[in-house]
Design a protein around this motif. Structure first.
Motif, PDB file in Angstrom:
ATOM      1  N   ASN A   1       0.823  -1.210   0.000  1.00  0.00           N
ATOM      2  CA  ASN A   1       0.000   0.000   0.000  1.00  0.00           C
ATOM      3  C   ASN A   1       0.857   1.260   0.000  1.00  0.00           C
ATOM      4  O   ASN A   1       0.569   2.236  -0.707  1.00  0.00           O
ATOM      5  CB  ASN A   1      -0.921   0.023   1.230  1.00  0.00           C
ATOM      6  CG  ASN A   1      -2.120  -0.886   1.089  1.00  0.00           C
ATOM      7  OD1 ASN A   1      -2.563  -1.184  -0.026  1.00  0.00           O
ATOM      8  ND2 ASN A   1      -2.654  -1.329   2.210  1.00  0.00           N
TER       9      ASN A   1
ATOM     10  N   ILE B   1      -4.831   2.434   5.704  1.00  0.00           N
ATOM     11  CA  ILE B   1      -3.641   3.244   5.411  1.00  0.00           C
ATOM     12  C   ILE B   1      -3.510   4.423   6.372  1.00  0.00           C
ATOM     13  O   ILE B   1      -2.408   4.931   6.594  1.00  0.00           O
ATOM     14  CB  ILE B   1      -3.612   3.754   3.954  1.00  0.00           C
ATOM     15  CG1 ILE B   1      -4.784   4.710   3.688  1.00  0.00           C
ATOM     16  CG2 ILE B   1      -3.595   2.617   2.971  1.00  0.00           C
ATOM     17  CD1 ILE B   1      -4.603   5.545   2.430  1.00  0.00           C
TER      18      ILE B   1
ATOM     19  N   GLU C   1      -8.314   6.408  -2.278  1.00  0.00           N
ATOM     20  CA  GLU C   1      -8.002   5.052  -1.810  1.00  0.00           C
ATOM     21  C   GLU C   1      -9.207   4.456  -1.099  1.00  0.00           C
ATOM     22  O   GLU C   1      -9.869   5.130  -0.308  1.00  0.00           O
ATOM     23  CB  GLU C   1      -6.809   5.092  -0.862  1.00  0.00           C
ATOM     24  CG  GLU C   1      -6.320   3.737  -0.400  1.00  0.00           C
ATOM     25  CD  GLU C   1      -6.998   3.209   0.859  1.00  0.00           C
ATOM     26  OE1 GLU C   1      -6.739   2.049   1.234  1.00  0.00           O
ATOM     27  OE2 GLU C   1      -7.796   3.968   1.476  1.00  0.00           O
TER      28      GLU C   1
ATOM     29  N   GLU D   1     -10.798   0.553   0.698  1.00  0.00           N
ATOM     30  CA  GLU D   1     -10.437  -0.741   1.275  1.00  0.00           C
ATOM     31  C   GLU D   1     -11.634  -1.693   1.150  1.00  0.00           C
ATOM     32  O   GLU D   1     -12.741  -1.348   1.547  1.00  0.00           O
ATOM     33  CB  GLU D   1     -10.071  -0.531   2.751  1.00  0.00           C
ATOM     34  CG  GLU D   1      -9.701  -1.773   3.517  1.00  0.00           C
ATOM     35  CD  GLU D   1      -9.496  -1.468   4.999  1.00  0.00           C
ATOM     36  OE1 GLU D   1      -9.401  -2.424   5.778  1.00  0.00           O
ATOM     37  OE2 GLU D   1      -9.456  -0.273   5.379  1.00  0.00           O
TER      38      GLU D   1
ATOM     39  N   ASP E   1      -6.974  -1.038  -1.571  1.00  0.00           N
ATOM     40  CA  ASP E   1      -6.364  -1.881  -0.551  1.00  0.00           C
ATOM     41  C   ASP E   1      -7.222  -3.139  -0.467  1.00  0.00           C
ATOM     42  O   ASP E   1      -8.243  -3.170   0.201  1.00  0.00           O
ATOM     43  CB  ASP E   1      -6.328  -1.140   0.786  1.00  0.00           C
ATOM     44  CG  ASP E   1      -5.826  -2.010   1.937  1.00  0.00           C
ATOM     45  OD1 ASP E   1      -5.501  -3.200   1.693  1.00  0.00           O
ATOM     46  OD2 ASP E   1      -5.770  -1.515   3.070  1.00  0.00           O
TER      47      ASP E   1
ATOM     48  N   SER F   1      -3.689  -3.793  -4.221  1.00  0.00           N
ATOM     49  CA  SER F   1      -2.859  -4.661  -3.387  1.00  0.00           C
ATOM     50  C   SER F   1      -3.727  -5.825  -2.907  1.00  0.00           C
ATOM     51  O   SER F   1      -4.857  -5.616  -2.476  1.00  0.00           O
ATOM     52  CB  SER F   1      -2.277  -3.898  -2.187  1.00  0.00           C
ATOM     53  OG  SER F   1      -3.295  -3.479  -1.299  1.00  0.00           O
TER      54      SER F   1
END
Length: 341
Positions: free
Chosen positions: A63, A85, A135, A137, A170, A196
């Motif tokens: 990340n 993050i 970003e 997740e 993520d 990722s």
């Protein structure tokens, strides 16, 4: 019987996984001569429909590399207030990349395209940081394993295109989301610039994450990995575990989801439980009644060889996983039903 439900990171390689690791071919990966690492990277790149993939020792390093690839010092990253993050990577975004985070007050770790638009700083207003990356997740850890609405992700992609922003996933538990929502890796590859994926959580590997992305953005990934200390040598032994996991441990995630759902059902009926977050995958987050002490509750479980996690702010977390057997599950459910506080 010891039952560890703190995280899906506590799993240990099975004998078959260890066998696959012991008898694999290896080389020097710093020279990109490890055939097993190369095979794992090629497989994951193809799976997500991307040209490039790179093996990392940890999801945090993957990340952090993605953030550095997308940004310049002084830039700003848009993410949820509960994002990994921001909360669980040691302040790496500021330390490694010199960027700040614009936190969105989402719901269970998820936000909307409209919220992204509102969070973007005007690019010509030099008093504020330049927004360069969004970003997300999936699944959301602090959100209780919740899965994003894929249609909303496509809307956010459109916003990123309009404002020339990078879009990073993520995917620490993306495998759980794919199984729960019956989506495909290629669906995600079309939406995100970088992704990722973690091998050491639900898939049961001892170590490893892989960063996947488009050609241009991934060009310097190996350089950043080196700077962060992530260059490894005969790492094919670990990559072999990843290949085994991709072959054998994805579909079985549905078993973890089923167990988590059954735990949710039991917890929701207990007098000492105030709230249980809706369960979609393998994470159960719940809160005790206000008059009860979390530490005492955790101690009672510990005294009975059962371990779960505290997430702070009164939230407790249970995570089902590969090493959580049917016998453990039945024992735990009976224990909860008969628990007295």
């Amino acid at each position: 019987m010891k039952i560890d439900l703190r995280s899906d990171t506590v799993t240990k390689p099975t004998k078959k996984m260890l066998d696959s690791m012991m008898y694999t071919q290896v080389g020097d990966d710093v020279y990109k001569e490890d055939p097993t690492v190369n095979a794992l990277e090629e497989r994951l790149a193809k799976m997500f429909g991307k040209p490039k993939a790179l093996f990392f020792p940890s999801g945090t390093m993957a990340n952090q590399t993605a953030i550095k690839l997308h940004t310049q010092p002084g830039d700003q990253v848009i993410c949820d207030k509960d994002a990994h993050i921001y909360n669980y990577e040691g302040g790496g975004a500021s330390f490694n990349s010199g960027v700040s985070c614009k936190l969105i007050n989402g719901s269970r770790g998820m936000f909307t395209a409209e919220q992204v638009i509102e969070a973007i700083n005007p690019p010509d207003f030099y008093h504020s940081p330049l927004t360069s990356l969004v970003e997300i997740e999936n699944t959301t850890n602090r959100g209780g394993g919740a899965c994003w609405d894929f249609e909303e992700l496509k809307k956010i992609r459109t916003v990123c295109n309009t404002h020339n922003l990078g879009f990073h996933l993520d995917g620490a538990r993306i495998w759980n989301a794919l199984v729960a929502k019956n989506e495909t890796a290629k669906d995600y590859g079309k939406v995100f610039d970088t992704i990722s994926v973690c091998l050491s959580k639900g898939l049961g590997c001892p170590i490893g994450s892989v960063l996947i992305g488009d050609e241009a953005i991934m060009e310097n990934a190996i350089r950043i990995r080196k700077i962060l200390g992530g260059g490894m040598r005969q790492v094919g032994y670990l990559a072999a575990a990843g290949i085994y996991a991709l072959d054998n441990n994805i579909e079985r995630l549905a078993e973890d989801h089923k167990k988590a759902k059954e735990i949710e059902t039991v917890l929701s009926k207990l007098f000492f439980v105030k709230k249980v977050e809706p369960v979609e995958t393998n994470i159960v987050i719940f809160e005790l009644q206000d008059q009860l002490n979390d530490s005492n509750f955790l101690k009672t479980l510990e005294n009975n060889n059962i371990r779960i996690s505290s997430m702070g702010q009164g939230k407790l977390r249970i995570v089902t996983h590969l090493d959580y057997t049917n016998d453990m599950h039945n024992h735990f459910l009976i224990f909860l039903k008969n628990m007295r506080l």
